[in-house]
Design an enzyme around this catalytic site. Sequence first.
Site, PDB file in Angstrom:
ATOM      1  N   HIS A   1      -8.682   0.813  -3.729  1.00 52.79           N
ATOM      2  CA  HIS A   1      -9.403   0.516  -2.589  1.00 52.79           C
ATOM      3  C   HIS A   1     -10.286   1.852  -2.070  1.00 52.79           C
ATOM      4  O   HIS A   1      -9.504   2.886  -1.589  1.00 52.79           O
ATOM      5  CB  HIS A   1      -8.550   0.011  -1.439  1.00 52.79           C
ATOM      6  CG  HIS A   1      -9.215  -0.112  -0.275  1.00 52.79           C
ATOM      7  ND1 HIS A   1      -8.543  -0.526   1.108  1.00 52.79           N
ATOM      8  CD2 HIS A   1     -10.567  -0.280  -0.119  1.00 52.79           C
ATOM      9  CE1 HIS A   1      -9.535  -0.475   2.068  1.00 52.79           C
ATOM     10  NE2 HIS A   1     -10.820  -0.287   1.404  1.00 52.79           N
TER      11      HIS A   1
ATOM     12  N   HIS B   1      -1.443  -1.450  -4.193  1.00 50.62           N
ATOM     13  CA  HIS B   1      -2.610  -1.232  -3.509  1.00 50.62           C
ATOM     14  C   HIS B   1      -2.719   0.417  -3.261  1.00 50.62           C
ATOM     15  O   HIS B   1      -1.770   0.992  -2.604  1.00 50.62           O
ATOM     16  CB  HIS B   1      -2.579  -2.014  -2.040  1.00 50.62           C
ATOM     17  CG  HIS B   1      -3.943  -1.866  -1.498  1.00 50.62           C
ATOM     18  ND1 HIS B   1      -4.901  -2.648  -1.833  1.00 50.62           N
ATOM     19  CD2 HIS B   1      -4.170  -0.734  -0.190  1.00 50.62           C
ATOM     20  CE1 HIS B   1      -6.005  -2.129  -0.684  1.00 50.62           C
ATOM     21  NE2 HIS B   1      -5.755  -1.058   0.012  1.00 50.62           N
TER      22      HIS B   1
ATOM     23  N   GLY C   1      -9.162   3.917   7.215  1.00 49.21           N
ATOM     24  CA  GLY C   1      -8.853   5.479   7.725  1.00 49.21           C
ATOM     25  C   GLY C   1      -7.354   5.775   7.716  1.00 49.21           C
ATOM     26  O   GLY C   1      -6.821   6.853   7.262  1.00 49.21           O
ATOM     27  N   PHE C   2      -6.581   4.925   8.099  1.00 43.89           N
ATOM     28  CA  PHE C   2      -5.177   5.126   8.665  1.00 43.89           C
ATOM     29  C   PHE C   2      -4.116   4.029   8.316  1.00 43.89           C
ATOM     30  O   PHE C   2      -4.436   2.934   8.615  1.00 43.89           O
ATOM     31  CB  PHE C   2      -4.957   5.871   9.867  1.00 43.89           C
ATOM     32  CG  PHE C   2      -5.652   7.018  10.144  1.00 43.89           C
ATOM     33  CD1 PHE C   2      -5.364   8.261   9.692  1.00 43.89           C
ATOM     34  CD2 PHE C   2      -7.152   6.970  10.643  1.00 43.89           C
ATOM     35  CE1 PHE C   2      -5.985   9.372   9.920  1.00 43.89           C
ATOM     36  CE2 PHE C   2      -7.867   8.005  10.906  1.00 43.89           C
ATOM     37  CZ  PHE C   2      -7.407   9.482  10.410  1.00 43.89           C
ATOM     38  N   GLY C   3      -3.090   4.257   7.943  1.00 41.26           N
ATOM     39  CA  GLY C   3      -1.907   3.350   7.540  1.00 41.26           C
ATOM     40  C   GLY C   3      -1.398   3.175   9.171  1.00 41.26           C
ATOM     41  O   GLY C   3      -1.445   3.938  10.076  1.00 41.26           O
TER      42      GLY C   3
ATOM     43  N   MET D   1      -9.405   7.899   0.204  1.00 44.48           N
ATOM     44  CA  MET D   1     -10.120   8.523   1.162  1.00 44.48           C
ATOM     45  C   MET D   1     -10.739   9.714   1.058  1.00 44.48           C
ATOM     46  O   MET D   1      -9.871  10.527   0.425  1.00 44.48           O
ATOM     47  CB  MET D   1      -9.138   8.475   2.388  1.00 44.48           C
ATOM     48  CG  MET D   1      -8.461   7.020   2.783  1.00 44.48           C
ATOM     49  SD  MET D   1      -7.577   6.930   4.311  1.00 44.48           S
ATOM     50  CE  MET D   1      -6.582   5.272   4.425  1.00 44.48           C
TER      51      MET D   1
ATOM     52  N   MET E   1     -10.921  -6.621   5.851  1.00 48.75           N
ATOM     53  CA  MET E   1     -10.205  -5.532   6.592  1.00 48.75           C
ATOM     54  C   MET E   1      -9.772  -5.970   7.973  1.00 48.75           C
ATOM     55  O   MET E   1     -10.686  -6.693   8.682  1.00 48.75           O
ATOM     56  CB  MET E   1     -11.061  -4.165   6.869  1.00 48.75           C
ATOM     57  CG  MET E   1     -11.280  -3.628   5.462  1.00 48.75           C
ATOM     58  SD  MET E   1      -9.745  -2.820   4.844  1.00 48.75           S
ATOM     59  CE  MET E   1      -9.108  -1.930   5.591  1.00 48.75           C
TER      60      MET E   1
ATOM     61  N   ASP F   1      -4.877   3.375  -1.613  1.00 43.85           N
ATOM     62  CA  ASP F   1      -6.165   3.718  -0.830  1.00 43.85           C
ATOM     63  C   ASP F   1      -6.602   5.271  -0.969  1.00 43.85           C
ATOM     64  O   ASP F   1      -5.882   6.141  -0.911  1.00 43.85           O
ATOM     65  CB  ASP F   1      -5.531   3.725   0.746  1.00 43.85           C
ATOM     66  CG  ASP F   1      -5.022   2.360   1.078  1.00 43.85           C
ATOM     67  OD1 ASP F   1      -5.985   1.386   0.927  1.00 43.85           O
ATOM     68  OD2 ASP F   1      -4.188   2.049   1.348  1.00 43.85           O
TER      69      ASP F   1
ATOM     70  N   MET G   1     -12.347   3.837  -0.330  1.00 39.76           N
ATOM     71  CA  MET G   1     -13.113   4.209   1.167  1.00 39.76           C
ATOM     72  C   MET G   1     -13.679   5.595   1.116  1.00 39.76           C
ATOM     73  O   MET G   1     -13.476   6.750   1.454  1.00 39.76           O
ATOM     74  CB  MET G   1     -11.883   4.199   2.005  1.00 39.76           C
ATOM     75  CG  MET G   1     -11.188   2.788   2.451  1.00 39.76           C
ATOM     76  SD  MET G   1      -9.824   2.853   3.184  1.00 39.76           S
ATOM     77  CE  MET G   1      -8.822   3.083   1.816  1.00 39.76           C
TER      78      MET G   1
ATOM     79  N   ASP H   1      -6.132  -6.533   4.445  1.00 41.32           N
ATOM     80  CA  ASP H   1      -5.603  -5.433   4.377  1.00 41.32           C
ATOM     81  C   ASP H   1      -5.658  -4.830   5.887  1.00 41.32           C
ATOM     82  O   ASP H   1      -6.713  -4.911   6.490  1.00 41.32           O
ATOM     83  CB  ASP H   1      -6.457  -4.589   3.395  1.00 41.32           C
ATOM     84  CG  ASP H   1      -5.863  -3.188   3.297  1.00 41.32           C
ATOM     85  OD1 ASP H   1      -4.920  -2.776   3.923  1.00 41.32           O
ATOM     86  OD2 ASP H   1      -6.608  -2.252   2.814  1.00 41.32           O
TER      87      ASP H   1
ATOM     88  N   GLY I   1      -2.467  -3.725   9.150  1.00 46.74           N
ATOM     89  CA  GLY I   1      -1.652  -4.265  10.162  1.00 46.74           C
ATOM     90  C   GLY I   1      -0.957  -5.357   9.987  1.00 46.74           C
ATOM     91  O   GLY I   1      -0.591  -6.191  10.792  1.00 46.74           O
TER      92      GLY I   1
ATOM     93  N   SER J   1       0.745  -0.990  -0.059  1.00 53.83           N
ATOM     94  CA  SER J   1       0.053  -0.104  -0.068  1.00 53.83           C
ATOM     95  C   SER J   1       0.967   1.197   0.124  1.00 53.83           C
ATOM     96  O   SER J   1       1.574   1.659   0.998  1.00 53.83           O
ATOM     97  CB  SER J   1      -0.987   0.003   1.263  1.00 53.83           C
ATOM     98  OG  SER J   1      -1.529   1.219   1.598  1.00 53.83           O
TER      99      SER J   1
ATOM    100  N   GLY K   1       1.341  -1.953   4.135  1.00 54.58           N
ATOM    101  CA  GLY K   1       1.725  -0.723   3.889  1.00 54.58           C
ATOM    102  C   GLY K   1       3.064  -0.143   4.765  1.00 54.58           C
ATOM    103  O   GLY K   1       4.187  -0.350   4.523  1.00 54.58           O
ATOM    104  N   SER K   2       2.900   0.171   6.057  1.00 58.71           N
ATOM    105  CA  SER K   2       3.852   0.468   6.917  1.00 58.71           C
ATOM    106  C   SER K   2       4.750  -0.689   7.093  1.00 58.71           C
ATOM    107  O   SER K   2       5.936  -0.601   7.366  1.00 58.71           O
ATOM    108  CB  SER K   2       3.397   0.948   8.335  1.00 58.71           C
ATOM    109  OG  SER K   2       2.469  -0.101   8.645  1.00 58.71           O
TER     110      SER K   2
HETATM  111  C1  DX5 Z   1      -6.348   1.397   5.883  1.00 54.65           C
HETATM  112  C2  DX5 Z   1      -5.886   1.307   4.408  1.00 54.65           C
HETATM  113  C3  DX5 Z   1      -4.905  -0.019   4.423  1.00 54.65           C
HETATM  114  C4  DX5 Z   1      -3.550   0.730   4.761  1.00 54.65           C
HETATM  115  C5  DX5 Z   1      -2.552  -0.583   5.218  1.00 54.65           C
HETATM  116  O1  DX5 Z   1      -7.332   2.325   5.795  1.00 54.65           O
HETATM  117  O2  DX5 Z   1      -7.039   0.570   3.596  1.00 54.65           O
HETATM  118  O3  DX5 Z   1      -4.535  -0.331   2.877  1.00 54.65           O
HETATM  119  O4  DX5 Z   1      -2.798   1.455   4.218  1.00 54.65           O
HETATM  120  O5  DX5 Z   1      -1.630   0.024   5.944  1.00 54.65           O
HETATM  121  P1  DX5 Z   1      -0.700  -0.869   7.265  1.00 54.65           P
HETATM  122  O6  DX5 Z   1      -0.391  -1.938   6.267  1.00 54.65           O
HETATM  123  O7  DX5 Z   1       0.252   0.053   7.638  1.00 54.65           O
HETATM  124  O8  DX5 Z   1      -1.754  -1.163   8.089  1.00 54.65           O
HETATM  125 ZN    ZN Z   2      -6.513  -0.422   1.582  1.00 58.51          ZN
END
Ligand code: DX5
Ligand code: ZN
Length: 223
Positions: free
Chosen positions: A65, A32, A141-143, A36, A136, A34, A67, A168, A170, A7, A190-191
């Site tokens: 994705h 991926h 909302g956040f990485g 938002m 999910m 995201d 959102m 997707d 964590g 991501s 992502g992270s």
């Molecule tokens: C959360 C996103 C995820 C996020 C994943 O709202 O949909 O795709 O970026 O990031 P990590 O892997 O850091 O949770």
């Molecule tokens: Zn995502």
Amino acid sequence: MIELAPSLLSCDFSKLKQEIHTIEDAGCDVLHLDIMDGHFVPNITFGPVVIKGIRKLTKLPLDVHLMIEHPENWITQFASAGADWISFHPEATDDAGKVIELIKKQGKLAAIALNPDTPLEVVEPYLQELDFVLVMTVNPGFGGQSFIPEPLEKVEILSQKGVRVEVDGGIKLENVERVVKAGAQIIVSGSGIFKTEDPGATVRKFKELTTKTQRHRVHKALY
Ligand code: DX5
Ligand code: ZN
């Protein structure tokens, strides 16, 4: 094969091109992205213009994705910008069937995204039309949030039915094995990739680990 979908939300956007090439050269399978809107989730990221730019930087499939509220109003724009896969949240629309139809009409892969607390029943009427389901393991909302394990039960049930599942939220090298064991076919991180010291090396480790774990899974299913 288990597909790895980094991501970009956690990458360094001041060097987007380099970041994409690093993970692509290391062997990731999908990007991926995201999206938002500050309404469906309390955060804003980027839209079709940025997708269009990213499309020029890579040949990898773009996994968009959404959102956002009223995804039905945006499918054409995202598809024309270069999205290959499009997922949306059923809570954001009055007519999930129509959104799927719009995605398919554009010749793209369609998926419904399930929040950690959204029950499986929501997706069941659409399974025939969907190309995959996005489960999910964080609230969108956040990485960088912590992995919620309970939704893995949905992954198990869906994958046993032969449904392709993307997971997707964590996911890191430390917990990816349990996600693959539950039946995930597509892994988003992502992270877990971009906040490590060497994202390229992390992608390679992810690929090794998921391939090894999948081999065990197939072996166990056969014997
Ligand atoms: C959360 C996103 C995820 C996020 C994943 O709202 O949909 O795709 O970026 O990031 P990590 O892997 O850091 O949770
Ligand atoms: Zn995502």
